[in-house]
Scaffold this motif. Sequence first.
Motif, PDB file in Angstrom:
ATOM      1  N   ARG A   1       0.822  -1.224   0.000  1.00  0.00           N
ATOM      2  CA  ARG A   1       0.000   0.000   0.000  1.00  0.00           C
ATOM      3  C   ARG A   1       0.850   1.266   0.000  1.00  0.00           C
ATOM      4  O   ARG A   1       0.319   2.368  -0.014  1.00  0.00           O
ATOM      5  N   GLY A   2       2.163   1.091   0.075  1.00  0.00           N
ATOM      6  CA  GLY A   2       3.037   2.251   0.149  1.00  0.00           C
ATOM      7  C   GLY A   2       3.256   2.755   1.563  1.00  0.00           C
ATOM      8  O   GLY A   2       3.811   3.847   1.760  1.00  0.00           O
ATOM      9  N   ILE A   3       2.832   1.981   2.536  1.00  0.00           N
ATOM     10  CA  ILE A   3       3.027   2.331   3.944  1.00  0.00           C
ATOM     11  C   ILE A   3       4.387   1.815   4.405  1.00  0.00           C
ATOM     12  O   ILE A   3       4.771   0.687   4.100  1.00  0.00           O
ATOM     13  N   VAL A   4       5.111   2.646   5.132  1.00  0.00           N
ATOM     14  CA  VAL A   4       6.416   2.242   5.654  1.00  0.00           C
ATOM     15  C   VAL A   4       6.197   1.284   6.824  1.00  0.00           C
ATOM     16  O   VAL A   4       5.465   1.584   7.763  1.00  0.00           O
ATOM     17  N   THR A   5       6.859   0.143   6.750  1.00  0.00           N
ATOM     18  CA  THR A   5       6.719  -0.854   7.820  1.00  0.00           C
ATOM     19  C   THR A   5       7.936  -0.904   8.724  1.00  0.00           C
ATOM     20  O   THR A   5       7.892  -1.475   9.813  1.00  0.00           O
ATOM     21  N   GLY A   6       9.045  -0.301   8.270  1.00  0.00           N
ATOM     22  CA  GLY A   6      10.246  -0.289   9.084  1.00  0.00           C
ATOM     23  C   GLY A   6      11.300   0.612   8.473  1.00  0.00           C
ATOM     24  O   GLY A   6      11.272   0.890   7.269  1.00  0.00           O
ATOM     25  N   ALA A   7      12.217   1.098   9.307  1.00  0.00           N
ATOM     26  CA  ALA A   7      13.300   1.954   8.828  1.00  0.00           C
ATOM     27  C   ALA A   7      14.339   2.102   9.933  1.00  0.00           C
ATOM     28  O   ALA A   7      14.042   1.865  11.111  1.00  0.00           O
ATOM     29  N   GLU A   8      15.540   2.512   9.544  1.00  0.00           N
ATOM     30  CA  GLU A   8      16.624   2.682  10.499  1.00  0.00           C
ATOM     31  C   GLU A   8      16.861   4.163  10.781  1.00  0.00           C
ATOM     32  O   GLU A   8      16.624   5.019   9.930  1.00  0.00           O
ATOM     33  N   PHE A   9      17.345   4.459  11.980  1.00  0.00           N
ATOM     34  CA  PHE A   9      17.760   5.820  12.306  1.00  0.00           C
ATOM     35  C   PHE A   9      18.987   6.213  11.493  1.00  0.00           C
ATOM     36  O   PHE A   9      19.796   5.347  11.132  1.00  0.00           O
ATOM     37  N   ILE A  10      19.140   7.500  11.221  1.00  0.00           N
ATOM     38  CA  ILE A  10      20.415   7.947  10.682  1.00  0.00           C
ATOM     39  C   ILE A  10      21.420   7.863  11.830  1.00  0.00           C
ATOM     40  O   ILE A  10      21.045   7.897  13.010  1.00  0.00           O
ATOM     41  N   PRO A  11      22.710   7.708  11.540  1.00  0.00           N
ATOM     42  CA  PRO A  11      23.702   7.488  12.602  1.00  0.00           C
ATOM     43  C   PRO A  11      23.664   8.567  13.688  1.00  0.00           C
ATOM     44  O   PRO A  11      23.782   9.752  13.414  1.00  0.00           O
ATOM     45  N   GLY A  12      23.461   8.121  14.916  1.00  0.00           N
ATOM     46  CA  GLY A  12      23.479   9.023  16.057  1.00  0.00           C
ATOM     47  C   GLY A  12      22.138   9.617  16.434  1.00  0.00           C
ATOM     48  O   GLY A  12      21.971  10.165  17.531  1.00  0.00           O
ATOM     49  N   ALA A  13      21.145   9.527  15.551  1.00  0.00           N
ATOM     50  CA  ALA A  13      19.861  10.191  15.801  1.00  0.00           C
ATOM     51  C   ALA A  13      19.070   9.557  16.940  1.00  0.00           C
ATOM     52  O   ALA A  13      18.418  10.262  17.722  1.00  0.00           O
ATOM     53  N   GLU A  14      19.119   8.235  17.048  1.00  0.00           N
ATOM     54  CA  GLU A  14      18.366   7.556  18.107  1.00  0.00           C
ATOM     55  C   GLU A  14      18.835   8.026  19.482  1.00  0.00           C
ATOM     56  O   GLU A  14      18.015   8.370  20.352  1.00  0.00           O
ATOM     57  N   GLN A  15      20.139   8.058  19.683  1.00  0.00           N
ATOM     58  CA  GLN A  15      20.673   8.465  20.974  1.00  0.00           C
ATOM     59  C   GLN A  15      20.359   9.920  21.283  1.00  0.00           C
ATOM     60  O   GLN A  15      20.034  10.280  22.419  1.00  0.00           O
ATOM     61  N   VAL A  16      20.435  10.767  20.256  1.00  0.00           N
ATOM     62  CA  VAL A  16      20.135  12.186  20.453  1.00  0.00           C
ATOM     63  C   VAL A  16      18.669  12.365  20.841  1.00  0.00           C
ATOM     64  O   VAL A  16      18.345  13.106  21.781  1.00  0.00           O
ATOM     65  N   LEU A  17      17.761  11.687  20.144  1.00  0.00           N
ATOM     66  CA  LEU A  17      16.335  11.784  20.448  1.00  0.00           C
ATOM     67  C   LEU A  17      16.058  11.327  21.876  1.00  0.00           C
ATOM     68  O   LEU A  17      15.360  12.010  22.643  1.00  0.00           O
ATOM     69  N   LYS A  18      16.611  10.183  22.246  1.00  0.00           N
ATOM     70  CA  LYS A  18      16.401   9.653  23.593  1.00  0.00           C
ATOM     71  C   LYS A  18      17.002  10.570  24.652  1.00  0.00           C
ATOM     72  O   LYS A  18      16.405  10.770  25.718  1.00  0.00           O
ATOM     73  N   SER A  19      18.158  11.123  24.367  1.00  0.00           N
ATOM     74  CA  SER A  19      18.822  12.009  25.331  1.00  0.00           C
ATOM     75  C   SER A  19      18.028  13.285  25.553  1.00  0.00           C
ATOM     76  O   SER A  19      17.824  13.719  26.695  1.00  0.00           O
ATOM     77  N   LEU A  20      17.579  13.904  24.457  1.00  0.00           N
ATOM     78  CA  LEU A  20      16.810  15.143  24.582  1.00  0.00           C
ATOM     79  C   LEU A  20      15.502  14.897  25.341  1.00  0.00           C
ATOM     80  O   LEU A  20      15.112  15.690  26.202  1.00  0.00           O
ATOM     81  N   TYR A  21      14.856  13.786  25.040  1.00  0.00           N
ATOM     82  CA  TYR A  21      13.631  13.426  25.756  1.00  0.00           C
ATOM     83  C   TYR A  21      13.935  13.207  27.244  1.00  0.00           C
ATOM     84  O   TYR A  21      13.222  13.715  28.119  1.00  0.00           O
ATOM     85  N   GLY A  22      15.006  12.461  27.522  1.00  0.00           N
ATOM     86  CA  GLY A  22      15.377  12.169  28.897  1.00  0.00           C
ATOM     87  C   GLY A  22      15.773  13.405  29.688  1.00  0.00           C
ATOM     88  O   GLY A  22      15.637  13.441  30.914  1.00  0.00           O
ATOM     89  N   GLU A  23      16.239  14.418  28.988  1.00  0.00           N
ATOM     90  CA  GLU A  23      16.644  15.668  29.640  1.00  0.00           C
ATOM     91  C   GLU A  23      15.467  16.626  29.857  1.00  0.00           C
ATOM     92  O   GLU A  23      15.653  17.719  30.390  1.00  0.00           O
TER      93      GLU A  23
END
Length: 199
Positions: A26-48
Amino acid sequence: MDRGLIIFTDSGDTMIDEESQIFDSRGIVTGAEFIPGAEQVLKSLYGEGYRIALVADGELESFRNVYRENGCGHCFEQWIVSETVGHQKPHASMFDTAMEKMGLSEADKSRIVMIGNNLKKDIAGANRYGITSIWLDWSPRYYHAAEEPDWQPDYTVKTPQELYQLIHRLEEELQTARKLSLVTAAFTGILYEEEYAGT
């Protein structure tokens, strides 16, 4: 610590590597990877304690799939998606909806940043709306030259790590400005009281 800065962020090639996306029939995204470093940055900013809203063009189901799979969906206080808003960036309704859902007012615009990879959509949209624009120039896709004056970002970073450092610098500047404002207000009050007492 009470964070002053509020973060609006795009998803594709800002958090998620668009090249890694997997689509269903259907053209729906079922999965994808973070760009390098983005996951940690997102989690860190949220955690802060930063308030973060996803402001992205696409289908809500796609974003739900991606961020459910990677376990970071909880980092977003609100999900502002073009499919449900009815317009894509740079249309102001995307930002209006984000403001409304986050309980923000016109007075809050000076402390909002919009992070994105697309000069024509993310950066122009933020600039026209009157919020700070941050271009994450990580991907070779899309525009890499400001073809219109309002495509010019307020800040440019190349990696999520640089973004993380910039967010902290902007937060520090905002907190300093807040303290200065409080001191100025207090000093003005004292002067007023002294002037009033002398009359």
